[in-house]
Design a protein around this motif. Structure first.
Motif, short mmCIF file in Angstrom:
data_model
loop_
_atom_site.label_atom_id
_atom_site.label_comp_id
_atom_site.label_asym_id
_atom_site.label_seq_id
_atom_site.Cartn_x
_atom_site.Cartn_y
_atom_site.Cartn_z
N ILE A 54 31.59 54.40 41.46
CA ILE A 54 30.39 53.58 41.18
C ILE A 54 30.25 52.49 42.23
CG2 ILE A 54 31.52 51.86 39.65
CD1 ILE A 54 29.06 52.23 37.76
N PHE A 55 29.02 51.99 42.38
CA PHE A 55 28.72 50.85 43.26
C PHE A 55 28.93 51.15 44.74
CE2 PHE A 55 30.08 47.80 39.63
CZ PHE A 55 28.77 47.64 39.21
N VAL A 56 28.93 52.42 45.14
CA VAL A 56 29.22 52.72 46.55
C VAL A 56 28.01 52.33 47.41
CG1 VAL A 56 29.83 54.51 48.21
CG2 VAL A 56 30.86 54.50 45.91
N SER A 57 28.28 51.51 48.41
CA SER A 57 27.21 50.99 49.27
C SER A 57 26.82 52.02 50.33
CB SER A 57 27.67 49.72 50.00
OG SER A 57 28.10 48.75 49.08
N LEU A 82 31.79 39.12 44.87
CA LEU A 82 31.96 40.29 43.98
C LEU A 82 32.63 41.47 44.68
CD1 LEU A 82 28.42 40.10 42.36
CD2 LEU A 82 30.59 39.47 41.27
N TYR A 83 32.08 41.88 45.84
CA TYR A 83 32.64 43.09 46.47
C TYR A 83 33.90 42.76 47.26
CZ TYR A 83 29.61 41.36 50.26
OH TYR A 83 28.96 40.58 51.17
N GLY A 84 34.67 43.82 47.52
CA GLY A 84 35.93 43.62 48.26
C GLY A 84 36.94 42.82 47.46
N GLY A 116 37.33 48.57 37.89
CA GLY A 116 36.67 47.69 38.85
C GLY A 116 37.73 46.82 39.50
N SER A 117 37.92 45.61 38.95
CA SER A 117 38.99 44.75 39.48
C SER A 117 40.35 45.44 39.35
CB SER A 117 39.02 43.42 38.71
OG SER A 117 37.82 42.72 38.93
N ILE A 140 32.82 53.85 51.47
CA ILE A 140 34.15 53.77 50.83
C ILE A 140 33.97 53.88 49.32
CG2 ILE A 140 34.18 51.22 50.83
CD1 ILE A 140 37.31 51.66 51.46
N GLY A 141 34.76 54.75 48.68
CA GLY A 141 34.67 54.95 47.24
C GLY A 141 35.98 54.58 46.56
N ILE A 142 36.01 53.38 46.01
CA ILE A 142 37.21 52.92 45.29
C ILE A 142 36.85 52.70 43.81
CG2 ILE A 142 39.02 51.16 45.12
CD1 ILE A 142 38.44 50.40 48.04
N ILE A 202 39.91 37.53 41.52
CA ILE A 202 41.03 38.41 41.88
C ILE A 202 41.74 37.88 43.13
CG2 ILE A 202 41.61 40.75 42.71
CD1 ILE A 202 41.10 40.47 39.62
N THR A 225 36.82 40.44 43.65
CA THR A 225 36.05 39.25 43.26
C THR A 225 36.83 37.98 43.63
OG1 THR A 225 37.08 39.09 41.08
CG2 THR A 225 35.12 40.50 41.24
N GLN A 285 48.48 41.54 36.41
CA GLN A 285 47.46 41.21 35.41
C GLN A 285 47.48 42.19 34.24
OE1 GLN A 285 45.34 38.34 36.04
NE2 GLN A 285 47.07 38.15 37.45
N GLN A 304 23.01 50.74 45.31
CA GLN A 304 24.43 51.07 45.07
C GLN A 304 24.46 52.43 44.37
OE1 GLN A 304 25.07 47.46 46.67
NE2 GLN A 304 26.72 48.86 46.26
C1 LIG Z 1 27.00 44.48 46.52
C2 LIG Z 1 28.21 45.28 46.10
C3 LIG Z 1 28.69 46.27 46.93
C4 LIG Z 1 29.79 47.05 46.54
N1 LIG Z 1 30.20 48.06 47.36
C5 LIG Z 1 31.22 48.86 46.95
C6 LIG Z 1 31.61 50.00 47.74
O1 LIG Z 1 31.03 50.29 48.78
N2 LIG Z 1 32.64 50.78 47.29
C7 LIG Z 1 33.31 50.48 46.14
O2 LIG Z 1 34.24 51.22 45.81
N3 LIG Z 1 32.95 49.43 45.35
C8 LIG Z 1 31.93 48.61 45.74
N4 LIG Z 1 31.56 47.54 44.95
C9 LIG Z 1 32.23 47.30 43.68
C10 LIG Z 1 33.10 46.05 43.66
O3 LIG Z 1 34.26 46.24 44.43
C11 LIG Z 1 33.38 45.71 42.19
O4 LIG Z 1 32.16 45.26 41.65
C12 LIG Z 1 34.46 44.65 42.04
O5 LIG Z 1 35.70 45.17 42.40
C13 LIG Z 1 34.55 44.11 40.61
O6 LIG Z 1 34.63 45.13 39.66
P1 LIG Z 1 33.62 45.13 38.39
O7 LIG Z 1 32.25 44.97 38.92
O8 LIG Z 1 33.93 46.33 37.58
O9 LIG Z 1 33.96 43.80 37.59
P2 LIG Z 1 35.13 43.58 36.50
O10 LIG Z 1 36.43 44.04 37.06
O11 LIG Z 1 34.70 44.13 35.20
O12 LIG Z 1 35.16 41.99 36.40
C14 LIG Z 1 34.22 41.22 35.64
C15 LIG Z 1 34.58 39.74 35.77
O13 LIG Z 1 35.92 39.53 35.28
C16 LIG Z 1 36.72 38.92 36.28
N5 LIG Z 1 38.10 39.44 36.18
C17 LIG Z 1 38.49 40.73 36.02
N6 LIG Z 1 39.83 40.80 35.97
C18 LIG Z 1 40.30 39.52 36.10
C19 LIG Z 1 41.60 38.92 36.12
N7 LIG Z 1 42.71 39.65 36.04
N8 LIG Z 1 41.69 37.57 36.28
C20 LIG Z 1 40.56 36.81 36.38
N9 LIG Z 1 39.32 37.33 36.37
C21 LIG Z 1 39.18 38.65 36.22
C22 LIG Z 1 36.06 39.31 37.60
O14 LIG Z 1 36.39 38.39 38.64
C23 LIG Z 1 34.59 39.28 37.22
O15 LIG Z 1 34.13 37.94 37.29
C24 LIG Z 1 30.45 46.77 45.32
C25 LIG Z 1 29.97 45.75 44.50
C26 LIG Z 1 28.86 45.01 44.86
C27 LIG Z 1 28.35 43.93 43.95
#
Ligand SMILES: Cc1cc2nc3c(=O)[nH]c(=O)nc-3n(C[C@H](O)[C@H](O)[C@H](O)COP(=O)(O)OP(=O)(O)OC[C@H]3O[C@@H](n4cnc5c(N)ncnc54)[C@H](O)[C@@H]3O)c2cc1C
Length: 382
Positions: free
Chosen positions: A152-155, A355-357, A128-129, A120-122, A362, A359, A378, A204
């Motif tokens: 990015i981060f696609v598993s 973190l994934y799915g 990110g969030s 899945i590529g989101i 969120i 945080t 937000q 990733q």
């Molecule tokens: C092991 C792993 C597997 C993954 N697999 C996939 C995958 O297969 N496909 C895919 O598409 N993605 C994948 N991801 C990505 C994952 O979905 C993102 O890492 C996640 O959505 C957070 O985005 P970010 O890392 O850019 O963090 P950021 O969004 O930059 O957040 C950084 C910090 O700020 C906090 N934060 C951000 N906004 C807010 C807010 N409004 N209120 C409070 N706190 C906030 C977050 O909770 C976090 O602590 C994976 C990540 C990991 C670690």
């Protein structure tokens, strides 16, 4: 197995047996060929597409049953739990529900046979969030769809045959532009990064789409689809939660066996009340984590789980399973910190749950928004 998950018992027993008799040896072999054989075998054994429609070779089993199977596989072997998650609660559920018939026939059927898996590529580097800030674009040109952007981060992208790629069809800049395509990994204009290793030892990947051209019939759903896609994504979130529960269950059982065996001060560690209370707390947390997850699964329609119940499960399970695995490590003393013991790897993998799915923060935003009756946007006000 308790009454709550009685319906899952036969499947869980069959999963454990299949692991002992057929899968364990293939996992130990570990080669690419062995993994391919393992996938096919899981397809033949009925462990692929368990939630998916019978019309495409699935079993239409309740999400709760399927989560119990993934948890059981995860206890046996972390890689098997990962495969079960991808085969049974991966993005193919969204394809089965939302894609045109020809795409379902082609892709859902192949997954149910264990022939393909889908990533899945989101996430994107700047989205990110704030996932709806994604900028990957899809443009329809005659009988082609042309993709530009990156993910990015696609598993497991290296092991997968295709990705369900979220992308922007319109130009309004709102979430309404977002839809999805199936991106086969041999498409012209598509490439994968070498992968970045995460703390659990998995890779990733970044996905790059540079004028990547696909037949236009690979569009799963065009505009105004983000909400619909995310409804199915809740089932996927719970699938990864089942893996965290499997890690916690494994660590608790391992620690119990260990403290009954290990002697210090001339007595079994299990004789010390401080350690007994740790074991009791771990069990209370594991059961609470399971019950919150089973509630969300039991109330789901197919893979469409309630958003609030999914968020509550996600938040609690990420915290509780991390603590359970960490306490297990503590109970093993210095041995728990060593890589030749299986606890530290389970702890490292479970850490990703917050973190994934989405945080933990969120999901808490979403829970609070629901309780307060606010949209809780937000986004910075204009
Ligand atoms: C092991 C792993 C597997 C993954 N697999 C996939 C995958 O297969 N496909 C895919 O598409 N993605 C994948 N991801 C990505 C994952 O979905 C993102 O890492 C996640 O959505 C957070 O985005 P970010 O890392 O850019 O963090 P950021 O969004 O930059 O957040 C950084 C910090 O700020 C906090 N934060 C951000 N906004 C807010 C807010 N409004 N209120 C409070 N706190 C906030 C977050 O909770 C976090 O602590 C994976 C990540 C990991 C670690």
């Amino acid at each position: 197995m308790d009454k709550l998950t009685e319906a899952a018992r036969d499947f869980v027993d069959a999963a454990k047996l299949a692991y002992e008799r057929r899968y364990r040896a293939l996992l130990e072999e570990g080669s690419h060929e062995a993994t391919m054989r393992l996938k096919r075998q899981m397809g033949e054994d009925g462990f692929c597409g368990m939630t998916l429609p019978r019309a495409y070779g699935g079993m239409e089993l309740p999400l709760l049953t399927v989560l119990r199977v993934t948890q059981a596989f995860q206890v046996c072997d972390m890689r098997l739990g990962g495969l079960s998650h991808r085969f049974n609660t991966g993005p193919m559920g969204a394809v089965a529900a939302l894609a045109p018939e020809a795409l379902r026939q082609r892709y859902v059927t192949a997954l149910c046979r264990g022939e393909i898996t889908m990533s899945i590529g989101i996430s994107e580097p700047h989205a990110g969030s704030a996932a709806t800030a994604m900028t990957t674009r899809a443009r329809i040109e005659g009988d082609k769809v042309v993709l530009n952007g990156s993910k990015i981060f696609v598993s497991f992208a290296d092991e997968s045959d295709c990705t369900l790629l979220y992308c922007r069809f319109g130009n309004t800049g709102t979430p309404g532009d977002i839809g999805a395509v199936i991106l086969p990994h041999d498409a012209p204009g598509f490439s994968l990064s070498a992968g970045t290793r995460n703390m659990a030892g998995e890779l990733q990947y970044e996905l790059f789409m540079d004028d990547c051209r696909l037949p236009a019939d690979h569009v799963v759903v065009q505009s105004n689809a983000f909400g619909k896609l995310i409804k199915h994504y809740n089932g996927e979130r719970l699938g990864s939660v089942a893996r965290q529960l499997g890690n916690a269950e494994f660590c608790l059982n391992y620690a119990i066996d260990y403290i009954k065996e290990r002697q210090q001060f001339g007595r079994e560690l299990a004789d010390f009340q401080g350690l007994q209370w740790m074991i009791a707390d771990m069990k209370v947390k594991l059961d609470a984590a399971q019950l919150l997850t089973w509630r969300a699964a039991a109330n789901a329609h197919g893979e469409e789980a309630d958003a609030l119940e999914t968020s509550i499960s996600k938040v609690y399970v990420a915290q509780a399973t991390k603590e359970i695995c960490d306490d297990a490590l503590q109970l093993l003393g210095g041995y728990g910190y060593m890589m030749e013991y299986p606890i530290e790897h389970r702890l490292r993998e479970t850490r990703g749950g917050g973190l994934y799915g989405g945080t933990t923060q969120i999901h808490k935003n979403m829970i609070a928004g629901h309780l307060l009756g606010r949209s809780n946007s937000q986004w910075k006000k204009a």
